[in-house]
Design an enzyme around this catalytic site. Structure first.
Site, PDB file in Angstrom:
ATOM      1  N   ARG A  49      -6.054   9.073  16.938  1.00 20.38           N
ATOM      2  CA  ARG A  49      -4.786   8.644  15.909  1.00 20.38           C
ATOM      3  C   ARG A  49      -4.501  10.025  15.238  1.00 20.38           C
ATOM      4  NH1 ARG A  49      -4.260   5.381  19.245  1.00 20.38           N
ATOM      5  NH2 ARG A  49      -3.845   3.282  18.867  1.00 20.38           N
ATOM      6  N   TYR A  80       5.509  -4.922  18.217  1.00 21.48           N
ATOM      7  CA  TYR A  80       5.558  -3.938  17.099  1.00 21.48           C
ATOM      8  C   TYR A  80       6.132  -2.901  17.158  1.00 21.48           C
ATOM      9  CZ  TYR A  80       4.398  -0.931  13.073  1.00 21.48           C
ATOM     10  OH  TYR A  80       4.487  -0.250  12.001  1.00 21.48           O
ATOM     11  N   ASP A 109       9.872  -7.420  -3.188  1.00 15.77           N
ATOM     12  CA  ASP A 109       8.696  -7.798  -2.449  1.00 15.77           C
ATOM     13  C   ASP A 109       8.346  -9.027  -2.691  1.00 15.77           C
ATOM     14  OD1 ASP A 109       5.698  -7.543  -1.532  1.00 15.77           O
ATOM     15  OD2 ASP A 109       5.893  -5.530  -1.681  1.00 15.77           O
ATOM     16  N   PHE A 159       0.856  -1.274  -0.082  1.00 16.83           N
ATOM     17  CA  PHE A 159      -0.067   0.053   0.197  1.00 16.83           C
ATOM     18  C   PHE A 159       0.792   1.473   0.004  1.00 16.83           C
ATOM     19  CE2 PHE A 159      -1.920   2.860   3.369  1.00 16.83           C
ATOM     20  CZ  PHE A 159      -2.410   3.936   2.417  1.00 16.83           C
ATOM     21  N   LEU A 198       5.440 -10.434  -2.082  1.00 12.75           N
ATOM     22  CA  LEU A 198       3.934 -10.279  -2.664  1.00 12.75           C
ATOM     23  C   LEU A 198       3.035 -11.242  -1.334  1.00 12.75           C
ATOM     24  CD1 LEU A 198       4.476 -10.698  -6.204  1.00 12.75           C
ATOM     25  CD2 LEU A 198       4.085  -8.579  -5.250  1.00 12.75           C
ATOM     26  N   ALA A 215       7.869  -5.124   5.897  1.00 10.75           N
ATOM     27  CA  ALA A 215       7.605  -5.293   7.292  1.00 10.75           C
ATOM     28  C   ALA A 215       6.345  -5.765   7.802  1.00 10.75           C
ATOM     29  CB  ALA A 215       7.819  -3.753   8.096  1.00 10.75           C
TER      30      ALA A 215
END
Length: 308
Positions: free
Chosen positions: A209, A138, A31, A11, A33, A73
């Site tokens: 947020r 995370y 990537d 994204f 994928l 990530a």
């Protein structure tokens, strides 16, 4: 300039690739994928399907990048709580593997996609120098990554920038994979189905947020290519929005309504988050350009065209 973007089919990464290409750069994408999509990669970029935990020598030798923009990530806070080992494997060991390959290949600049939301401290709006609140695996892995960047800058002379993203939204974000609450809410509204409101204790309107449009994030990555400054930079809007308010703004953008049902607390979630972006404004020449209301309307329109 030759640039390698890891996670460039995802994204955020694919928007970064688009910004680099539009500026005339030669872009390679690495990537696996697993969450990224091949169709998101502009055909002008060279896509290599591969894993950041594997042997990166061949792709570095072929791409010969001057800059690495690292977006590959594990991006989910709940997934990191459920499987912290996998989170650390991808976000720490994967990063070190890319750093080592970049160093061996003579890369001069390394840009890391970090997290402002996960690393916001108790002082709000959060500044880069404030002590972070690490409330999930995370967050720990992202903070560890920033420490590795500082170390490589100090002992290897690598030019490094860590961009701490607020909560990013926009076209190409989907409810699964790299998805966040915006595409989940939008998908539910299309189906006229209820959505869930997760609320930390004492916050009936949900966590707060800082929301930033993916095009603004891509522009920050473009400016990071030539910035004279290094270190850590917050990339956000500076506007604190509760989950309930976000939902109402999405309803307004969609022109329809559906119930928002209380769902209790979610482990690992930070209660409040909003970023101070003065350092990015002063040292990168960056500031957000897309207001949340306009960005949500654009994102809804994109979803109607591609998914409706």
């Amino acid at each position: 300039m030759r640039i390698l973007v890891t996670g460039g089919a995802g994204f955020i990464g694919s928007h970064v690739v688009d910004a680099y290409l539009a500026a005339g750069h030669d872009v390679w994408v690495l990537d696996d994928l697993s969450t990224g999509r091949r169709e998101h990669v502009d055909p002008r970029a060279q896509l290599v399907v591969g894993d950041i935990l594997g042997d990166l020598g061949p792709v570095m030798a072929a791409a010969r990048p001057r800059v690495v923009s690292h977006h590959a990530a594990q991006k989910s806070v709940p997934a990191s709580v459920e499987d912290p080992r996998r989170d650390a494997e991808l976000n720490v060991l994967g990063l070190v593997n890319v750093l080592e390959a970049a160093r061996a290949a003579g890369v001069t600049r390394f840009i890391l996609a970090s997290s402002g939301g996960a690393l916001a401290g108790e002082r709000l709006p959060a500044r880069e120098e404030d002590p972070p609140t690490v409330s999930s695996p995370y967050a720990v892995s992202k903070l560890t990554g920033e420490h590795y960047l500082a170390l490589y800058a100090r002992i290897h002379g690598l030019e490094t920038l860590a961009l701490r993203y607020a909560n990013v939204y926009g076209p190409r974000q989907t409810p699964g994979g790299e998805g966040g609450v915006v595409p989940i809410f939008m998908a539910n509204l299309r189906a006229r189905a209820p959505s869930r409101l997760y609320s930390p204790p004492g916050m009936p309107d949900g966590a707060t947020r800082d929301w930033v449009h993916v095009a603004d994030v891509a522009r920050a990555n473009l400016l990071a290519l030539t910035a004279q400054a290094g270190g850590v930079f917050n990339i956000g809007s500076g506007r604190e929005v509760s989950t309930r308010e976000l939902y109402r703004l999405i309803e307004a953008a969609a022109g329809r309504e559906a119930p928002l049902l209380p769902a209790g607390e979610r482990p690992g979630d930070l209660g409040r988050s909003v970023l101070d972006v003065r350092r990015a404004r002063e040292q990168l020449g960056w500031e957000p350009a897309i207001a949340l209301e306009a960005g949500l309307a654009q994102t809804w329109a994109w979803g109607e065209k591609t998914q409706g």
